[in-house]
Design a protein around this motif. Structure first.
Motif, PDB file in Angstrom:
ATOM      1  N   ILE A 137     -43.855 -23.575  70.502  1.00 29.93           N
ATOM      2  CA  ILE A 137     -43.018 -22.683  69.149  1.00 29.93           C
ATOM      3  C   ILE A 137     -43.008 -21.365  69.421  1.00 29.93           C
ATOM      4  O   ILE A 137     -44.192 -20.537  69.778  1.00 29.93           O
ATOM      5  CB  ILE A 137     -44.099 -23.015  68.090  1.00 29.93           C
ATOM      6  CG1 ILE A 137     -43.920 -24.768  67.609  1.00 29.93           C
ATOM      7  CG2 ILE A 137     -43.510 -22.245  66.833  1.00 29.93           C
ATOM      8  CD1 ILE A 137     -45.093 -24.874  66.694  1.00 29.93           C
ATOM      9  N   THR A 138     -41.902 -20.598  69.420  1.00 30.71           N
ATOM     10  CA  THR A 138     -41.937 -19.376  69.569  1.00 30.71           C
ATOM     11  C   THR A 138     -42.537 -18.485  68.601  1.00 30.71           C
ATOM     12  O   THR A 138     -42.566 -18.969  67.466  1.00 30.71           O
ATOM     13  CB  THR A 138     -40.568 -18.869  69.736  1.00 30.71           C
ATOM     14  OG1 THR A 138     -39.759 -18.786  68.688  1.00 30.71           O
ATOM     15  CG2 THR A 138     -39.502 -19.577  70.670  1.00 30.71           C
ATOM     16  N   SER A 139     -42.858 -17.062  68.914  1.00 24.44           N
ATOM     17  CA  SER A 139     -43.507 -16.169  67.897  1.00 24.44           C
ATOM     18  C   SER A 139     -42.357 -15.968  66.760  1.00 24.44           C
ATOM     19  O   SER A 139     -42.671 -16.011  65.619  1.00 24.44           O
ATOM     20  CB  SER A 139     -43.744 -14.929  68.671  1.00 24.44           C
ATOM     21  OG  SER A 139     -44.773 -14.989  69.403  1.00 24.44           O
ATOM     22  N   GLU A 140     -41.067 -15.951  67.200  1.00 25.15           N
ATOM     23  CA  GLU A 140     -40.257 -15.812  66.026  1.00 25.15           C
ATOM     24  C   GLU A 140     -40.037 -16.710  65.197  1.00 25.15           C
ATOM     25  O   GLU A 140     -39.990 -16.583  64.039  1.00 25.15           O
ATOM     26  CB  GLU A 140     -38.934 -15.456  66.691  1.00 25.15           C
ATOM     27  CG  GLU A 140     -38.944 -14.015  67.712  1.00 25.15           C
ATOM     28  CD  GLU A 140     -39.573 -14.013  69.016  1.00 25.15           C
ATOM     29  OE1 GLU A 140     -39.640 -15.401  69.449  1.00 25.15           O
ATOM     30  OE2 GLU A 140     -39.646 -13.105  69.547  1.00 25.15           O
ATOM     31  N   ASP A 141     -40.063 -18.059  65.783  1.00 27.04           N
ATOM     32  CA  ASP A 141     -40.006 -19.343  64.889  1.00 27.04           C
ATOM     33  C   ASP A 141     -41.171 -19.356  63.984  1.00 27.04           C
ATOM     34  O   ASP A 141     -40.860 -19.815  62.951  1.00 27.04           O
ATOM     35  CB  ASP A 141     -39.860 -20.502  65.788  1.00 27.04           C
ATOM     36  CG  ASP A 141     -38.259 -20.626  66.437  1.00 27.04           C
ATOM     37  OD1 ASP A 141     -37.440 -19.929  65.738  1.00 27.04           O
ATOM     38  OD2 ASP A 141     -38.160 -21.350  67.052  1.00 27.04           O
ATOM     39  N   PHE A 142     -42.564 -19.266  64.606  1.00 25.54           N
ATOM     40  CA  PHE A 142     -43.536 -19.330  63.814  1.00 25.54           C
ATOM     41  C   PHE A 142     -43.728 -18.390  62.546  1.00 25.54           C
ATOM     42  O   PHE A 142     -43.972 -18.549  61.646  1.00 25.54           O
ATOM     43  CB  PHE A 142     -44.751 -19.062  64.628  1.00 25.54           C
ATOM     44  CG  PHE A 142     -46.069 -18.617  64.032  1.00 25.54           C
ATOM     45  CD1 PHE A 142     -46.666 -19.767  63.336  1.00 25.54           C
ATOM     46  CD2 PHE A 142     -46.682 -17.250  63.973  1.00 25.54           C
ATOM     47  CE1 PHE A 142     -47.718 -19.747  62.602  1.00 25.54           C
ATOM     48  CE2 PHE A 142     -47.514 -17.058  63.062  1.00 25.54           C
ATOM     49  CZ  PHE A 142     -48.452 -18.298  62.379  1.00 25.54           C
ATOM     50  N   VAL A 143     -43.253 -17.006  62.895  1.00 26.11           N
ATOM     51  CA  VAL A 143     -43.202 -15.979  61.858  1.00 26.11           C
ATOM     52  C   VAL A 143     -42.220 -16.315  60.768  1.00 26.11           C
ATOM     53  O   VAL A 143     -42.392 -16.258  59.703  1.00 26.11           O
ATOM     54  CB  VAL A 143     -42.896 -14.662  62.366  1.00 26.11           C
ATOM     55  CG1 VAL A 143     -42.505 -13.788  61.157  1.00 26.11           C
ATOM     56  CG2 VAL A 143     -43.983 -14.035  63.128  1.00 26.11           C
ATOM     57  N   ALA A 144     -40.992 -17.166  61.099  1.00 27.08           N
ATOM     58  CA  ALA A 144     -40.094 -17.521  60.302  1.00 27.08           C
ATOM     59  C   ALA A 144     -40.612 -18.492  59.499  1.00 27.08           C
ATOM     60  O   ALA A 144     -40.326 -18.583  58.086  1.00 27.08           O
ATOM     61  CB  ALA A 144     -38.679 -17.863  60.950  1.00 27.08           C
TER      62      ALA A 144
END
Length: 175
Positions: free
Chosen positions: A11-18
């Motif tokens: 899971i990418t950091s961007e997807d996690f934050v979203a």
């Protein structure tokens, strides 16, 4: 890749934050309002920090994964007392997979006087076949069909062999 090797899904950091932002929005839109965010260690600590900032709420933490009494069960008993006194607790974890962690926490809290109405659970990733339900989540999976081992950004900091070893330690999730 051999048949018994887990399919790792990073899971990418961007997807996690979203995803965490979405969970926080769902919590904020609810009429039930927490007084504290409680991060469930290890996996729930990072999303709990984000949610506590997003909702401007204080955060507590319990380290369930350590299996060390004074950092896990003893702290759960202490937060149960807060609930019995009227405080509303939002527990946050990374994933509700089998439901084992959340079931354990719910049972220990109930034994310690926690009021069920003062308790909610949030996760980033929710398995619809889990043996226990959560109140808020960003993504739903079906473990009967989805056998990926989800690797959150902080877990990706570990060695690849450790990630595979952890995935293989719970083969029923991947079978």
């Amino acid at each position: 890749m051999s048949n018994d090797a887990p399919q790792l899904h990073y899971i990418t950091s961007e997807d996690f934050v979203a995803d965490v932002r979405l969970v926080g929005q769902k919590i904020a839109a609810d009429t039930w309002k927490p007084d504290f965010v409680v991060g469930v260690g290890r996996g729930g600590l990072v999303p709990a920090v984000y949610i506590s900032h997003q909702l401007a709420l204080p955060m507590l933490s319990v380290d369930h994964s350590s299996k060390v009494e004074e950092f896990a069960d003893e702290l759960l008993r202490k937060v149960a007392v807060k609930s019995a006194a009227g405080e509303r607790l939002l527990f946050v974890d990374d994933i509700n997979d089998t439901g084992g962690t959340i079931t354990y926490i719910r049972e220990l809290l109930a034994e310690s006087g926690c009021k069920e109405d003062n308790l909610r659970f949030a996760v980033v990733l929710n398995n619809q076949r889990s043996k226990t339900a959560v109140d808020y989540w960003a993504n739903m999976i079906d473990r009967a069909e989805d056998k990926r081992w989800f690797v959150f950004p902080w877990e990706a900091m570990g060695k690849g062999t450790a990630i595979v070893e952890e995935a293989l330690s719970v083969p029923e999730r991947l079978a």
